[in-house]
Scaffold this motif. Structure first.
Motif, PDB file in Angstrom:
ATOM      1  N   LEU A 123     -24.784  46.783-107.385  1.00  0.00           N
ATOM      2  CA  LEU A 123     -23.823  46.751-108.484  1.00  0.00           C
ATOM      3  C   LEU A 123     -24.443  46.205-109.765  1.00  0.00           C
ATOM      4  O   LEU A 123     -23.763  46.075-110.775  1.00  0.00           O
TER       5      LEU A 123
ATOM      6  N   ILE B 240     -25.613  43.124-110.157  1.00  0.00           N
ATOM      7  CA  ILE B 240     -25.249  41.716-110.351  1.00  0.00           C
ATOM      8  C   ILE B 240     -26.493  40.877-110.092  1.00  0.00           C
ATOM      9  O   ILE B 240     -27.151  41.056-109.068  1.00  0.00           O
TER      10      ILE B 240
ATOM     11  N   ILE C 174     -20.237  38.312-113.189  1.00  0.00           N
ATOM     12  CA  ILE C 174     -19.717  38.029-111.848  1.00  0.00           C
ATOM     13  C   ILE C 174     -20.089  36.608-111.424  1.00  0.00           C
ATOM     14  O   ILE C 174     -19.282  35.896-110.819  1.00  0.00           O
TER      15      ILE C 174
ATOM     16  N   TYR D  78     -17.814  34.370-113.151  1.00  0.00           N
ATOM     17  CA  TYR D  78     -16.507  34.399-112.500  1.00  0.00           C
ATOM     18  C   TYR D  78     -16.525  33.595-111.200  1.00  0.00           C
ATOM     19  O   TYR D  78     -15.571  32.886-110.880  1.00  0.00           O
ATOM     20  N   ILE D  79     -17.619  33.707-110.455  1.00  0.00           N
ATOM     21  CA  ILE D  79     -17.708  32.987-109.188  1.00  0.00           C
ATOM     22  C   ILE D  79     -17.608  31.481-109.423  1.00  0.00           C
ATOM     23  O   ILE D  79     -16.818  30.781-108.787  1.00  0.00           O
TER      24      ILE D  79
ATOM     25  N   GLU E 135     -14.072  30.487-110.565  1.00  0.00           N
ATOM     26  CA  GLU E 135     -13.102  30.371-109.486  1.00  0.00           C
ATOM     27  C   GLU E 135     -13.412  29.182-108.598  1.00  0.00           C
ATOM     28  O   GLU E 135     -12.525  28.555-108.046  1.00  0.00           O
TER      29      GLU E 135
ATOM     30  N   HIS F  46      -5.545  31.284-110.887  1.00  0.00           N
ATOM     31  CA  HIS F  46      -6.199  32.352-110.117  1.00  0.00           C
ATOM     32  C   HIS F  46      -5.748  33.718-110.625  1.00  0.00           C
ATOM     33  O   HIS F  46      -6.553  34.628-110.808  1.00  0.00           O
ATOM     34  N   VAL F  47      -4.449  33.864-110.862  1.00  0.00           N
ATOM     35  CA  VAL F  47      -3.939  35.139-111.368  1.00  0.00           C
ATOM     36  C   VAL F  47      -4.546  35.431-112.736  1.00  0.00           C
ATOM     37  O   VAL F  47      -4.982  36.555-113.016  1.00  0.00           O
TER      38      VAL F  47
ATOM     39  N   LEU G 227      -7.932  36.747-112.275  1.00  0.00           N
ATOM     40  CA  LEU G 227      -7.990  38.099-111.723  1.00  0.00           C
ATOM     41  C   LEU G 227      -7.754  39.138-112.810  1.00  0.00           C
ATOM     42  O   LEU G 227      -8.401  40.193-112.830  1.00  0.00           O
TER      43      LEU G 227
ATOM     44  N   LEU H 198     -10.331  42.161-113.836  1.00  0.00           N
ATOM     45  CA  LEU H 198      -9.990  43.579-113.984  1.00  0.00           C
ATOM     46  C   LEU H 198     -10.524  44.120-115.300  1.00  0.00           C
ATOM     47  O   LEU H 198     -11.089  45.219-115.358  1.00  0.00           O
TER      48      LEU H 198
ATOM     49  N   PHE I 108     -14.187  44.652-114.978  1.00  0.00           N
ATOM     50  CA  PHE I 108     -14.472  45.855-114.185  1.00  0.00           C
ATOM     51  C   PHE I 108     -14.358  47.098-115.047  1.00  0.00           C
ATOM     52  O   PHE I 108     -15.217  47.978-115.021  1.00  0.00           O
ATOM     53  N   ALA I 109     -13.245  47.165-115.792  1.00  0.00           N
ATOM     54  CA  ALA I 109     -13.034  48.337-116.640  1.00  0.00           C
ATOM     55  C   ALA I 109     -14.197  48.472-117.619  1.00  0.00           C
ATOM     56  O   ALA I 109     -14.745  49.559-117.809  1.00  0.00           O
TER      57      ALA I 109
ATOM     58  N   PHE J  52     -17.423  49.689-115.691  1.00  0.00           N
ATOM     59  CA  PHE J  52     -17.484  51.079-115.240  1.00  0.00           C
ATOM     60  C   PHE J  52     -17.370  52.059-116.397  1.00  0.00           C
ATOM     61  O   PHE J  52     -18.003  53.110-116.390  1.00  0.00           O
TER      62      PHE J  52
END
Lengths: 487, 483
Positions: free
Chosen positions: B66, B68, B127, B130-131, B134, B164-165, B168, B172, B175-176, B179
């Motif tokens: 990926l 990363i 990522i 993000y890790i 979190e 957490h929400v 997330l 997202l 991710f967008a 990609f």
């Protein structure tokens, strides 16, 4: 017909052969020496696992193309054997001294052989026979604690619904044969189908038949009762291993063999995946029995894995298919560790209560109060497993979700990823609740030490969960490489 | 030089493992291992040549499929935050020395938290960022849940799930971005660079999603719902760390990721307006909420919302001066809020209450605490000569040319801030002594030490902000050029 000829032609069958031999040896030796059976089964599993890994990148077909040995089949065999090994280690303690140990380990190994053949099946008939072998042995295992009415209920329910769904699956397969005139996957994959009433019926029947094993909603009804009632070591095996048999069968049938039809299934799979994860998570929220909670969480996890089927039916771009299937495979490997570990940790507590003669429901959430003080290793490991299932970073669960959710977005199914992510956040609620009970409630029972065999099994699963989370690179590469089979 | 940042992240983590094994020495181990990152960051400070670019960059593979990779580095924006982290953790550990927390549980959690925070401030792969982002939640979930106040269960789970929400949603968005841009790498700077190449409507959504995650953590009104419970129910050391450092994660994310993306956002003026409005509303609403509180801890919690609003003003201002002020606010607020929450902890444990009406005239009994409270309050309300003044003055002055109305409104906030602090001081510290409190002891030497150090640093950086400010300025000028 000398030994070299056999080895060079049938050598790929050695792992299954070894396991079968050990299974029958166990039955015989069990008549006289009971105490070594578990270790014998363990050795058989390890030898078989070694043989599979040695032959990982094999590419062969056997018996008139009805069995195939490729990285995909070997990958699943590794997963099945790992789960079986973990189960055996924990069973060393749970079934220590049991008079029917011989049958137990025999069934465990035979179930594994069945699952391994499912992974290798390349024909509707061989798939079905292997599927039945793997299933029937687990029906008996679920009912193995025959003094416990719940275990009987679990086995009976599992058997009834399993038999019905096998019949449904077989009907679907016979329709496929009727339409195409072949049962071979390779031949099927080159066919072009016309959409008709027959093909539609065949699709529905196959989805229903396999959906049962994967515990997808609405074919999941048996799972909570069975996982709760079965001996916990068996539940671990069912949730972490046997369920994957359904997935490998689905991957082979739907993604490989019926490739011409899979576009038609996109919406069906999307609905099933969304309902499965949402239903599983919502119902898990209110469970008091930890085994039931894990069962529903297992249903939800099946929903996440099924997202891969949605993605590959929605788009046929190679890189997306590769990522989705690679993600699904990595998820399946991770799930074996996380879920297997979680069930074994719950089983540890159940066993300690039994051993210390505390008469309560073995898996009620109250039993876990203050577990961090009475059984610190189990409590810590269970915490990691639960956070892994919720997808918290540095665990296998995070990387799995990362791969599969990103595959959904990559494939243009952002809405599916959003639903999955919301679900994932929801699931944190019930996982965190168990952690809370273990860490900041007062101990309820005085438990005397953690049983070594269980601790070893739990720690091995913990090692897998953390290793796949902290150092996922090589494992993701392997999963992606294996997934190239689907291109 | 090779493994400097890895060492910074790993050493507290190793300390956590040791502290959980050697129960007796847990405190001492925690103190020593938490000091290591401070030492390393000070050495970095000595050696850093050009704070506007990345240095100490480390790069290892992680998930090549990926794109990363484990990529870390520091610049003038992250280094002061590392220094702040390095200062606050040892002081919090000294402060907790005599407090009744199970040492082999509490101190490892704190050290893991320190590791995770350093990871957030140095990660250069999204990522990995993000890790660590979190990962900060887990130890805090346990700290709040195991050592917190009466409503800790509720507070812990609310804090956990709320943020957490938020994260997330941010994920997202990334991710967008990943990609859609098709660059095949989660490298932070490449992703930000690729942002401008995306279709216009998508850029708005992605920017909003990422900003959302940061604003929840900051927090800004109206997403501050988790804050009062988490701040008030957490044990004092937990509150100190959340308020002083965790809230800086949100600010850091905005400055590191959202700000460089901002120029490429199609609805630029709209977003700038939204950010400025969020900033001003946080400043004013937070201040009004603080004014209405009778619980000292809640009052300071809301003052924190108010003060973090300045960061948003700085972001919206598009001026290097205001931006460096906003960055300095992160550093300064980190010191001040740590001092204030430590003081509330002492007042509560020594008098048995933290309700302003029940505290009256405690100056007579606890002169040292009263002195420190006055120092902390005055610093927080922006008295010249203390670090808060430098930060807020620079932010507002720099923002005036582009956002005059907002700056004037923010000045009203300054006024309210002054009123609630002085009013609270008047009621709690002075006046006749409330005899119901009985015999009250002043703060002990162990707890006084970290608070005195903090007040000293606040005054030091108020009189001489240049050592830290020059780092921020270098980055801010660079960002302004970019914009």
């Amino acid at each position: 017909m000398n030994i070299e000829w056999i080895l060079s032609n049938y050598g790929v069958l050695l792992p299954e052969a070894v396991l079968t031999l050990f299974a029958f040896a166990i039955i015989l030796i069990g008549l006289k020496y009971r105490s070594i059976l578990g270790y014998l089964a363990f050795v058989g599993g390890v030898v078989s696992l070694g043989l599979v890994i040695m032959n990982f990148s094999v590419n062969a077909t056997l018996l008139y193309n009805s069995l195939v040995f490729d990285p995909l089949s070997q990958f699943f065999k590794v997963v099945f054997l790992l789960v079986t090994l973990l189960t055996i280690i924990a069973s060393l303690r749970y079934y220590h001294g049991n008079a029917h140990q011989g049958e137990y380990y025999f069934l465990l190994l035979i179930a594994t052989v069945g699952m391994m053949f499912v992974a290798s099946a390349n024909d509707l008939v061989s798939l079905f026979v292997a599927f039945e072998l793997g299933s029937i042995a687990t029906y008996v295992l679920a009912a193995f604690d025959k003094e416990n009415p719940r275990s009987i209920e679990a086995g009976f329910k599992y058997f009834m619904i399993g038999a019905l769904s096998s019949a449904i699956l077989l009907l679907g397969m016979s329709l496929i044969y009727g339409i195409t005139g072949t049962t071979n996957f390779t031949a099927l994959s080159q066919m072009s189908f016309e959409m008709s009433g027959y093909t539609l019926a065949a699709l529905v029947l196959i989805i229903a038949g396999l959906g049962f094993k994967m515990a997808l909603v609405p074919f999941h009804m048996w799972a909570p009762d069975t996982y709760q009632g079965a001996p916990t070591v068996v539940s671990a095996m069912l949730a972490a291993g046997s369920k994957k048999m359904g997935f490998v069968a689905a991957f082979k049938l739907i993604v490989l063999a019926l490739i011409a039809l899979r576009t038609e299934w996109y919406m069906v799979f999307a609905v099933i995946a969304v309902i499965t994860m949402t239903y599983g998570n919502l119902v898990a929220l209110t469970q008091r029995s930890l085994k039931r909670m894990l069962a529903y969480s297992s249903i939800a996890q099946a929903g996440y894995i099924a997202m891969a089927l949605v993605v590959v039916s929605y788009t046929h771009v190679d890189s997306v298919v590769n990522l989705a299937m690679g993600g699904a495979l990595f998820y399946i490997l991770s799930h074996a560790f996380m879920k297997g570990g979680a069930f074994l940790a719950v089983g540890t507590v159940g066993y300690m209560l039994l051993r210390d003669k505390i008469k309560v429901d073995e898996d009620d959430i109250d039993n876990f109060s203050g577990l961090s003080k009475t059984a610190p290793i189990t409590a810590f490991s269970l915490t990691v497993f639960l956070f892994a299932l919720a997808g918290i970073p540095l665990t296998a669960g995070f990387v799995s979700k990362l791969l599969i959710f990103s595959a959904a977005i990559y494939g243009g199914l952002a809405w599916l990823a959003v639903i999955a992510i919301l679900n994932s956040a929801l699931s944190l609620f019930y996982y965190a609740r168990v952690v809370k009970v273990m860490y900041w409630d007062k101990p309820k029972f005085d438990l005397k030490g953690e049983p070594t065999a269980y601790v070893v099994a739990v720690l091995l699963a913990l090692l897998g969960t953390v290793l796949l989370g902290v150092y996922p690179g090589p494992f993701v590469d392997v999963a992606m490489k294996v997934a190239e089979v689907f291109l | 030089m090779m493994f400097t940042i890895s060492a910074m992240i790993l050493i507290p983590f190793i300390g956590a493992l040791l502290a959980s094994i050697f129960r007796g020495g847990a405190k001492a181990i925690a103190l020593v291992f938490s000091l290591v990152p401070l030492v390393i960051s000070l050495v970095m400070y000595q050696q850093i040549h050009d704070p506007s670019t990345l240095s100490y960059v480390e790069h290892y593979g992680w998930i090549s499929a990926l794109g990363i990779s484990l990529k870390f580095g520091i610049d003038g924006l992250s280094l002061p935050l590392l220094i702040l982290t390095g200062i606050v953790f040892p002081l919090t550990i000294i402060y907790s020395w005599r407090l009744p927390y199970t040492p082999q549980v509490f101190y490892p959690l704190m050290l893991v938290l320190e590791s995770a925070l350093i990871g957030v401030f140095t990660a250069l792969d999204f990522i990995i960022f993000y890790i660590f982002w979190e990962l900060t939640l887990i130890p805090l979930y346990f700290v709040i849940g195991m050592f917190g106040g009466p409503k800790r269960e509720h507070a812990a789970i609310k804090f956990f799930i709320y943020t957490h929400v938020g994260s997330l949603v941010m994920l997202l968005g990334v991710f967008a971005l990943y990609f859609e841009s098709g660059i095949g790498s989660f490298d932070l700077l490449s992703l930000i660079g690729a942002f401008a190449t995306l279709p216009t409507d998508l850029r708005n959504i992605i920017f909003a999603a990422i900003l959302f995650g940061f604003i929840v953590k900051l927090p800004s009104v109206p997403l501050h719902g988790w804050l009062p419970d988490a701040y008030c129910e957490a044990p004092t050391p937990g509150t100190v760390v959340i308020a002083s450092l965790l809230s800086k994660m949100g600010a850091y994310g905005i400055l590191r990721i959202s700000l460089p993306m901002l120029p490429a956002v199609p609805s630029l003026t709209l977003f700038v307006k939204i950010i400025a409005i969020l900033g001003v509303v946080s400043i004013l609403y937070g201040a009004f909420l603080a004014l209405a509180q009778t619980d000292l801890k809640r009052m300071i919690a809301f003052s924190s919302v108010s003060h973090m609003g300045y960061v948003l003003i700085g972001v919206a201002s598009f001026s290097a001066l205001s931006l460096s002020g906003a960055m300095f606010q992160m550093f300064s607020h980190g010191l001040i809020i740590a001092l204030l929450f430590m003081l509330v902890g002492v007042i509560q444990s020594n008098t048995g209450t933290r309700m302003i009406p029940e505290l009256s005239g405690i100056t007579n009994k606890m002169p040292i605490v009263a002195f420190l409270v006055m120092g902390g309050f005055l610093a927080s309300l922006g008295l010249p000569g203390m670090s808060g003044f430098v930060a807020e003055f620079l932010t507002l002055m720099g923002a005036y040319p582009s956002l005059p109305v907002y700056v004037l409104l923010a000045l009203v906030g300054v006024l309210i801030t002054a009123s609630y602090y002085i009013w609270a001081m008047q009621r709690a510290l002075f006046g006749p002594y409330n005899e119901n409190l009985g015999e009250v002891k002043d703060v002990g030497a162990i707890q006084m030490l970290p608070m005195a150090i903090l007040l000293g640093l606040i005054i030091l950086f108020g009189l001489h902000p240049a050592p830290i400010l020059k780092l921020f300025e270098a980055v801010a000028v660079f960002v302004e050029v970019l914009i």
